[in-house]
Design an enzyme around this catalytic site. Sequence first.
Site, mmCIF file in Angstrom:
data_model
loop_
_atom_site.group_PDB
_atom_site.id
_atom_site.type_symbol
_atom_site.label_atom_id
_atom_site.label_comp_id
_atom_site.label_asym_id
_atom_site.label_seq_id
_atom_site.Cartn_x
_atom_site.Cartn_y
_atom_site.Cartn_z
ATOM 1 N N ALA A 164 -1.841 28.063 12.858
ATOM 2 C CA ALA A 164 -2.430 27.590 11.602
ATOM 3 C C ALA A 164 -2.477 28.686 10.540
ATOM 4 O O ALA A 164 -2.372 28.395 9.353
ATOM 5 C CB ALA A 164 -3.825 27.029 11.851
ATOM 6 N N ASN A 197 -14.787 25.878 11.188
ATOM 7 C CA ASN A 197 -14.647 26.518 12.492
ATOM 8 C C ASN A 197 -15.953 27.087 13.037
ATOM 9 O O ASN A 197 -16.100 27.269 14.245
ATOM 10 C CB ASN A 197 -13.596 27.623 12.430
ATOM 11 C CG ASN A 197 -13.879 28.640 11.340
ATOM 12 O OD1 ASN A 197 -13.904 28.286 10.158
ATOM 13 N ND2 ASN A 197 -14.074 29.888 11.706
ATOM 14 N N GLN A 202 -9.237 23.139 13.361
ATOM 15 C CA GLN A 202 -10.317 22.673 14.228
ATOM 16 C C GLN A 202 -10.415 21.150 14.288
ATOM 17 O O GLN A 202 -11.249 20.620 15.023
ATOM 18 C CB GLN A 202 -11.657 23.247 13.748
ATOM 19 C CG GLN A 202 -11.740 24.752 13.792
ATOM 20 C CD GLN A 202 -11.741 25.327 15.200
ATOM 21 O OE1 GLN A 202 -11.955 24.611 16.173
ATOM 22 N NE2 GLN A 202 -11.496 26.621 15.318
ATOM 23 N N SER A 235 -2.882 24.067 14.629
ATOM 24 C CA SER A 235 -2.886 25.156 15.603
ATOM 25 C C SER A 235 -2.839 24.589 17.015
ATOM 26 O O SER A 235 -3.603 23.692 17.350
ATOM 27 C CB SER A 235 -4.154 26.012 15.442
ATOM 28 O OG SER A 235 -4.198 27.041 16.399
ATOM 29 N N THR A 259 14.757 31.852 15.793
ATOM 30 C CA THR A 259 15.003 31.013 16.960
ATOM 31 C C THR A 259 13.733 30.255 17.350
ATOM 32 O O THR A 259 12.669 30.851 17.476
ATOM 33 C CB THR A 259 15.466 31.876 18.153
ATOM 34 O OG1 THR A 259 16.655 32.577 17.785
ATOM 35 C CG2 THR A 259 15.735 31.014 19.375
ATOM 36 N N CYS A 280 -11.793 35.600 14.401
ATOM 37 C CA CYS A 280 -10.942 36.437 13.553
ATOM 38 C C CYS A 280 -11.724 37.540 12.859
ATOM 39 O O CYS A 280 -11.137 38.487 12.339
ATOM 40 C CB CYS A 280 -10.237 35.577 12.506
ATOM 41 S SG CYS A 280 -9.172 34.330 13.233
#
Length: 395
Positions: A88, A169, A197, A217, A259, A344
């Site tokens: 995300a 969150n 979330q 996410s 890739t 985070c």
Amino acid sequence: MTVASTSDTFASSSTGGRPTYLDFNATSPVDPRVADEVMRFMVQEFGNAGSRTHGYGQVAKERVNRARQEVAALVAAKPDEVVFTSGATESDNLAILGLAAHGEATGRRHIVSTQIEHKAVLEPLEVLAKQGFEITLLSPDQGGRISAEAVAAALRSDTLLVSVMAVNNETGVIQPIEEIADALVGHETFFHVDAAQAYGKLIQPLQHPRIDLLAVSGHKIGAPKGIGALIVRRRGYKRPPLTPLMYGGGQERGLRPGTLPVPLIAGLGTASALALDEADQRTASAAAIKEQLIEALRPLGAVLNGDPDRTVATTLNVSIPGVDSEAAIVALKDVVAVSNGSACTSQSYEPSHVLTAAGLPRELVEGALRFSWGPDTTDVPTELIAERLLRLLRR
């Protein structure tokens, strides 16, 4: 389908094992069914989805295409509107920074967002502010919710983007995404939703066709870390005019070169399909755990942070007056794994910008604990949690 239990991995402390894991908003354990799919595409079907000359590549490509369908189905999008990313945070950055060139070219340099966004949104907005964009950050009410009317009132003729998260969150508060989307009908501004979330937990709100950009996410819903998606919805026949952040290949419609990580994409696809198939069952199970936690903490004078009538069933943010969150986490460490905010920003703890923006007293902000769980959470030791916190109150 029946969701496998994580009790073997995250055993309750009462059994002598590891503490019960209640920090799903930071990350979730990988669903065993997802892990099986990931391993199959790591070990057996290891082809490059871009290899067109042999069967290995074809199998990989077909699995990627099926994963697009599985991700798209959860949010009522089209498979070709799914752009796979690393998560995300990357999706948020691509959505916000990717519109900057269009904003500069058209003279639309105003953005509306909120004070309670994740850093994955707030920090890209700071970058654009340094480039001359004007950012309006709306404040929430005391329940942690943004007003759709405030969003509509902030719109201007030069508003390029509105960015509002679907579920906070830290508090689990559900934002009025559908009402905001309705208010934007007929307005040119693009609508971006950080759904990290909410994806896999809220179904209908994320399916609104007026949401142009939706960040997803994987590791919040039982998929591996390192995989996510940006839904880039067409409005009519036009895609949002995003400029890529990286260059070096034509993958993902030129928006995200490199890739494709086929095993991770397969995992996200499987996790998405399971979330859609088991949505009602998961919500009911999560709501029961939430009620048990609230009942156990109520005698301690617990204060719920965030409007309890407008939060997801998988999150509880609570303060016990007189109990510091850091002390509580230490007291609970052999019982449950919990947090006091976003993973985070937890390395250097600062009072929650989300709770501060909602105008909560400093004592409640500093005492906030976030409990979050998932579909495979069982046997939460609510009585032991309350007992440990009560000891802190009696000191």
